[in-house]
Write an enzyme that holds these catalytic residues in place. Structure first.
Site, PDB file in Angstrom:
ATOM      1  N   SER A 117       0.812  -1.211   0.000  1.00 33.42           N
ATOM      2  CA  SER A 117       0.000   0.000   0.000  1.00 33.42           C
ATOM      3  C   SER A 117       0.854   1.273   0.000  1.00 33.42           C
ATOM      4  CB  SER A 117      -0.961  -0.052   1.192  1.00 33.42           C
ATOM      5  OG  SER A 117      -1.972   0.908   1.085  1.00 33.42           O
TER       6      SER A 117
ATOM      7  N   LYS B  88      -0.865  -4.424  -3.219  1.00 34.01           N
ATOM      8  CA  LYS B  88      -2.190  -3.883  -2.884  1.00 34.01           C
ATOM      9  C   LYS B  88      -2.251  -2.434  -3.338  1.00 34.01           C
ATOM     10  CE  LYS B  88      -5.659  -3.130   0.672  1.00 34.01           C
ATOM     11  NZ  LYS B  88      -6.010  -1.775   0.228  1.00 34.01           N
TER      12      LYS B  88
ATOM     13  N   ASP C 136      10.353   5.676 -10.009  1.00 31.17           N
ATOM     14  CA  ASP C 136       9.971   6.369 -11.243  1.00 31.17           C
ATOM     15  C   ASP C 136      10.772   7.647 -11.451  1.00 31.17           C
ATOM     16  OD1 ASP C 136       8.145   4.443 -11.893  1.00 31.17           O
ATOM     17  OD2 ASP C 136       6.419   5.496 -11.042  1.00 31.17           O
TER      18      ASP C 136
END
Length: 700
Positions: A470, A495, A481
């Site tokens: 999460s 998740k 990224d």
């Protein structure tokens, strides 16, 4: 899988239980019936799922068939209670349950349950009648096997076939207990209490229990995180969310007849013992340090939770079957307490690592969860505790200590506050988006952004594993990224969904309404975050993680958003990987970790178990010898004295099972993954110093 059925062996002949005992009649088991409000609640649940759930699935014939399959499987996953004739009778309703629910009719769900309840009552009464006279006389020299995984098997075609299945199941239970050293008298007493307890709890079940089970068979078809909470379950949920009850800090779930540890609450009492692991099965619970152990096999989950809960400072003992072991039991003593914020707070340590002839100082920040003291925050306390505030203070201290790089350890971090995950990212990147959230109405929100200049701009690593979930995945994904730092470890949990609570006439519906996406456009759902450099796998991704759920929402992607790039990691990672692989190829700890994981997963795939005592004892000795050989190979390679026997190893591992107070300190001892992460960081720092990092460049 423990067994439950019995057979009498006399003069070498096997007799059916139905010959020895009078069958239970339908009149002897009271049927449970739905009450009027449940029909209206069922209509509400169907309506809210169709309108609000991210998946936008309609309840029709296909959904009805799925509900039928899921409900039958949830009642009898081992295909041991229903007969084939029962299933054939119920199959006429397979595509009619949707029409029933829309009309507020749950009668067929109750009819199926009442048949199941009758079959269970029949079996338990038969077993109890037999055990009242002591254990059956089993021949443990016969070569026969018990099927552990009956997912692909058929339901018994006849009473005699069911009797033989249950004979093997109970024989397997007796043999397993014999192999733990229990006498026949102890085994008979334990099993008699176990089955009497199951029969008592069967009689205590009520209409709410059946309705909740039936409705959750429907919600699971949408995704594994949407579920219906009855008034009683809602009360337990609210108490667990507010941490108002003391316990051991473990999330439990049911698997067949066992209570299984799903995950540990970071910094909680069970976590601090170091002896409780995900997928361990709890078979008995004892109060205080010497109280009687109560067998909990076959208990309802909330009843097991009630037994484990207690006042802070008191003790509870868990008898567990460790995952991946030889089936032997371990007893662990845990002191109950509230999970304190300070025990979950971020903490730091500094270590030195070498790369070539250079030595670098590496700061490690361990973050067990993404926390915030909401109560202090709401009352505008200027000193409220939060993840970001604490990490910022630790970063300031580390920079004063002159560290050359920072490792943020998110292993076992199951998530927490989205706000904190966003704000924490803000400490490491300049202004820019952190996560995209796509809602059920297909609108995409990009409000979660970094809004200030980075506080720390040096080399960074994020350490993750399969239990990083999460909010951890949002942070790790953003760092990856932006090419802001290395992500090292294992594929994370996966998740990537958000749930909200919807009120109902009775209880509430927890429903998935949104999905997380990285700035690259990739979802964190299902696939999680893949590391740039992988460590040995310690947790089986086939049994733990979002991808282990049959109805998990799929991975997908949306448009990327404009974001910056920092380090030129694409050129650095191949060299870092080569150095890592060379360093760990023959490292004793890493060889051990790889062998241990293979050992555990190989044994976890076992489909059959022998009911021959000599064979089982030989298997147990062989498995123990494998464990001893792996451990001694590691110890000898490190210059440590090997254990003389498996018993000596077991004794060493069972010592100091009680937790110490406070948060666990960061050490490299017994943590080869963190130690190797430090060497990777030293390589990273060295390479970065030898090259000129590129300017930050934005792109669409």
């Amino acid at each position: 899988m423990l067994s439950h059925r019995i057979a009498a062996l006399a003069s070498g002949l096997s007799f059916s239980l139905l010959v020895l005992l009078s069958p239970i009649t339908l009149a002897e088991v009271d049927d449970l019936k739905p009450h009027q409000d449940q029909g209206g609640t069922a209509r509400e649940i169907v309506s809210k799922l169709e309108m609000l759930h991210y998946n936008k699935l309609k309840v029709g014939d296909e959904m009805s068939a799925g509900l039928w399959d899921e409900y039958i499987d949830s009642l009898d996953p081992s295909k041991s209670y229903f007969l084939s004739s029962d299933i054939s009778e119920f199959r006429q309703w397979r595509t009619k349950l949707d029409d029933d629910l829309k009309a507020g009719n749950v009668d067929r769900g109750f009819e199926i349950y009442n048949r199941y309840r009758l079959r269970v009552s029949d079996r338990l009464n038969n077993i109890i009648s037999q055990l009242d006279n002591g254990l059956p006389k089993y021949d443990f020299n016969v070569d026969e096997s018990l099927e552990l995984d009956r997912e692909d098997s058929e339901w018994p075609q006849s009473i005699s076939a069911a009797d033989d299945l249950w004979r093997k199941r109970l024989k397997g239970s007796v043999l397993s207990l014999r192999l733990t050293g229990k006498s026949d008298e102890e085994i008979a007493d334990l099993l008699l209490r176990r089955y009497k307890g199951q029969l008592k709890r069967l009689g205590q079940q009520n209409s709410d229990d059946v309705f909740e089970l039936y409705m959750n068979s429907l919600t699971r078809l949408y995704d594994p995180h949407s579920n219906y909470l009855s008034p009683r379950s809602l009360e337990n949920f609210n108490m667990s969310m507010s941490l108002s009850l003391e316990g051991i800090g473990a999330v439990l779930q049911m698997e067949d007849e066992y209570t299984k540890v799903a995950r540990l609450v970071a910094g909680g009492p069970a976590d601090r013992t170091g002896k409780v692991k995900p997928n361990d099965k709890i078979v008995a619970v004892g109060q205080d340090k010497e109280g009687e152990m109560v067998d909990v096999v076959g208990w309802r989950l909330d009843d097991v939770v009630d037994l484990i809960r207690g006042t802070a400072g008191s003790y509870v003992r868990l008898e567990t079957i460790p995952t991946g072991g030889d089936g032997s039991h371990r007893t662990i003593t845990i002191q109950r307490s509230k999970v304190k914020l300070e025990d979950q707070a971020a903490k730091k340590a500094v270590f030195e690592f070498t790369e070539g002839d250079q030595t670098y100082k590496v700061g490690v920040i361990n973050l067990p969860t993404f926390y915030i003291d909401f109560e202090a925050y709401r009352r505008r306390d200027p000193n409220y505790k939060s993840t970001t505030r604490d990490v910022a203070n630790l970063l300031e201290e580390l920079q004063k200590e002159g560290v050359d790089g920072v490792i943020l350890d998110l292993r076992n971090n199951g998530g927490g506050s989205l706000q904190e995950a966003t704000m924490l990212t803000d400490l490491f990147i300049d202004q820019g988006p952190v996560v995209q959230i796509r809602h059920a109405n297909e609108q995409i929100s990009r409000h979660n952004r970094s809004r200030s200049r980075a506080m720390y701009r040096g080399p960074l690593m994020v350490l993750i594993n399969r239990l990083s979930a999460s909010a951890s995945e949002i942070f790790a994904g953003a760092i990856q990224d932006y090419n802001r730092g290395l992500v090292v470890g294992n594929q994370s949990f996966g998740k990537g969904t958000v749930q909200t609570m919807a009120p109902l006439k009775e209880g509430q519906l927890k429903i998935t309404q949104s999905k997380f996406y990285r700035v690259s456009g990739d979802s964190t759902q299902h696939a999680g975050v893949s590391p740039d450099i992988s460590m040995p796998q310690l947790i089986d991704s086939e049994t733990v993680g979002e991808s282990a759920y049959d109805t998990a929402l799929p991975w997908d992607r949306i448009h990327a958003v404009r974001h910056a790039k920092y380090f030129n990691l694409k050129e650095m990672v191949p060299e870092l990987s080569r150095k890592h692989e060379k360093r760990t190829e023959t490292d004793p700890d890493f060889v051990f970790l790889r062998e241990q994981f293979k050992y555990q997963t190989d044994h976890a795939k076992q489909k059959m178990v022998s009911l021959n005592e000599a064979v089982r004892e030989q298997e147990r000795v062989q498995m123990n010898q494998e464990v001893l050989t792996m451990e001694n190979k590691r110890r000898q390679a490190k210059g440590l004295e090997p254990y003389a026997s498996f018993e000596a190893l077991e004794k060493s591992e069972s010592e100091d099972t009680e937790p110490v107070g406070g948060a666990v300190e960061i050490t490299l001892e017994d943590d080869p993954v963190l130690n190797e992460a430090g060497f990777i960081m030293a390589d990273f720092i060295g390479i970065n110093k030898r090259t000129s990092p590129p300017q930050v460049a934005n792109f669409d």
